[in-house]
Design a protein around this motif. Structure first.
Motif, short mmCIF file in Angstrom:
data_model
loop_
_atom_site.label_atom_id
_atom_site.label_comp_id
_atom_site.label_asym_id
_atom_site.label_seq_id
_atom_site.Cartn_x
_atom_site.Cartn_y
_atom_site.Cartn_z
N ILE A 6 4.97 12.95 2.19
CA ILE A 6 3.84 12.11 2.94
C ILE A 6 3.17 11.10 2.36
O ILE A 6 3.15 10.07 3.10
CB ILE A 6 2.53 13.45 3.05
CG1 ILE A 6 3.09 14.48 4.12
CG2 ILE A 6 1.31 12.51 3.61
CD1 ILE A 6 2.15 15.78 4.27
N ILE A 7 3.04 11.08 1.10
CA ILE A 7 2.89 9.80 0.48
C ILE A 7 3.86 9.20 -0.15
O ILE A 7 4.29 9.62 -1.42
CB ILE A 7 1.71 10.15 -0.74
CG1 ILE A 7 0.27 10.64 0.04
CG2 ILE A 7 1.39 9.00 -1.48
CD1 ILE A 7 -0.72 11.10 -0.85
N ALA A 8 4.66 8.48 0.57
CA ALA A 8 5.78 7.76 0.00
C ALA A 8 5.66 6.49 -0.97
O ALA A 8 6.68 6.19 -1.65
CB ALA A 8 6.54 7.42 1.25
N CYS A 9 4.49 5.94 -0.96
CA CYS A 9 4.38 4.72 -1.88
C CYS A 9 3.76 4.91 -3.03
O CYS A 9 3.30 3.99 -3.46
CB CYS A 9 3.65 3.71 -0.80
SG CYS A 9 2.20 3.99 -0.23
N TYR A 23 7.82 -1.12 13.87
CA TYR A 23 8.06 -2.46 13.69
C TYR A 23 8.31 -2.76 12.23
O TYR A 23 9.71 -3.47 12.20
CB TYR A 23 7.13 -3.41 14.17
CG TYR A 23 6.75 -3.59 15.61
CD1 TYR A 23 7.97 -3.69 16.61
CD2 TYR A 23 5.58 -3.39 16.13
CE1 TYR A 23 7.80 -4.22 17.84
CE2 TYR A 23 5.30 -3.44 17.65
CZ TYR A 23 6.65 -3.94 18.42
OH TYR A 23 6.38 -3.85 19.93
N ALA A 24 7.71 -2.25 11.36
CA ALA A 24 8.20 -2.22 10.05
C ALA A 24 9.51 -1.69 9.62
O ALA A 24 10.32 -2.29 8.91
CB ALA A 24 7.05 -1.46 9.02
N GLN A 25 9.73 -0.59 10.24
CA GLN A 25 11.14 0.21 10.09
C GLN A 25 12.30 -0.46 10.80
O GLN A 25 13.04 -0.72 10.17
CB GLN A 25 10.92 1.72 10.70
CG GLN A 25 12.39 2.43 10.47
CD GLN A 25 12.49 3.05 9.01
OE1 GLN A 25 11.27 3.09 8.34
NE2 GLN A 25 13.74 3.24 8.78
N GLU A 26 12.00 -1.15 11.79
CA GLU A 26 12.87 -1.91 12.62
C GLU A 26 13.30 -3.16 11.61
O GLU A 26 14.54 -3.51 11.67
CB GLU A 26 12.44 -2.33 13.86
CG GLU A 26 13.27 -3.17 14.65
CD GLU A 26 14.60 -2.58 15.22
OE1 GLU A 26 15.45 -3.04 15.32
OE2 GLU A 26 14.66 -1.19 15.16
N TYR A 27 12.28 -3.83 11.14
CA TYR A 27 12.41 -5.11 10.32
C TYR A 27 12.53 -5.14 8.74
O TYR A 27 12.77 -5.80 8.17
CB TYR A 27 11.45 -6.19 10.68
CG TYR A 27 11.54 -6.59 12.19
CD1 TYR A 27 12.76 -7.36 12.63
CD2 TYR A 27 10.45 -6.22 13.06
CE1 TYR A 27 12.67 -7.54 14.15
CE2 TYR A 27 10.69 -6.38 14.62
CZ TYR A 27 11.75 -7.03 14.91
OH TYR A 27 11.80 -7.38 16.40
N GLY A 28 12.67 -3.81 8.42
CA GLY A 28 12.45 -3.55 6.77
C GLY A 28 11.59 -4.14 6.07
O GLY A 28 11.72 -4.51 5.05
N LEU A 29 10.14 -3.93 6.51
CA LEU A 29 9.13 -4.51 5.79
C LEU A 29 8.27 -3.32 5.38
O LEU A 29 7.32 -3.03 6.00
CB LEU A 29 8.46 -5.52 6.88
CG LEU A 29 9.09 -6.78 7.43
CD1 LEU A 29 8.47 -7.20 8.48
CD2 LEU A 29 9.56 -7.72 6.13
N HIS A 30 8.32 -2.70 4.30
CA HIS A 30 7.51 -1.72 3.42
C HIS A 30 7.30 -0.55 4.49
O HIS A 30 5.88 -0.16 4.65
CB HIS A 30 6.10 -2.47 3.09
CG HIS A 30 6.42 -3.42 2.33
ND1 HIS A 30 6.97 -3.31 1.01
CD2 HIS A 30 6.32 -5.20 2.48
CE1 HIS A 30 7.19 -4.67 0.40
NE2 HIS A 30 6.74 -5.58 1.14
#
Length: 99
Positions: free
Chosen positions: A7-10, A62-69
């Motif tokens: 759940i807390i991946a970062c 969008y972040a997943q699609e463009y590889g942005l964190h």
């Protein structure tokens, strides 16, 4: 987001930082902007509560699609949604008392 391993991946520190930005700095910035523009009353209260609402899942897509964190946004969406209900009730109560 369901593909994330945790759940807390970062990490906890980045999660706390993101929640402070989301639930303290965001509404404070919105309140300051509203006061500068001369908004008062219910419009001011609605703007502050709107600023504290959780992020949309669309930002994660969008972040997943463009590889942005994507891991950071995934954590922000999940934890922000869980935390948002009690905080929004508290903001509403505090803003009601202040008026």
């Amino acid at each position: 987001m369901a593909l994330q391993g945790k759940i807390i991946a970062c990490g906890a520190a980045l999660t706390i930082y993101a929640m402070i930005l989301r639930f303290v700095v965001g509404p404070a910035t919105m309140a300051l902007g509203c006061v500068v523009l001369g908004l008062r009353g219910n419009v001011l209260r609605i703007a502050i509560i709107q600023a504290a609402l959780p992020q949309a899942v669309t930002s994660f897509v969008y972040a997943q699609e463009y590889g942005l964190h994507a891991d950071v946004l995934s954590t922000a969406v999940i934890v922000g949604t869980i935390i948002s209900l009690p905080l929004l009730i508290a903001y509403y109560a505090i803003l009601d008392i202040m008026s």
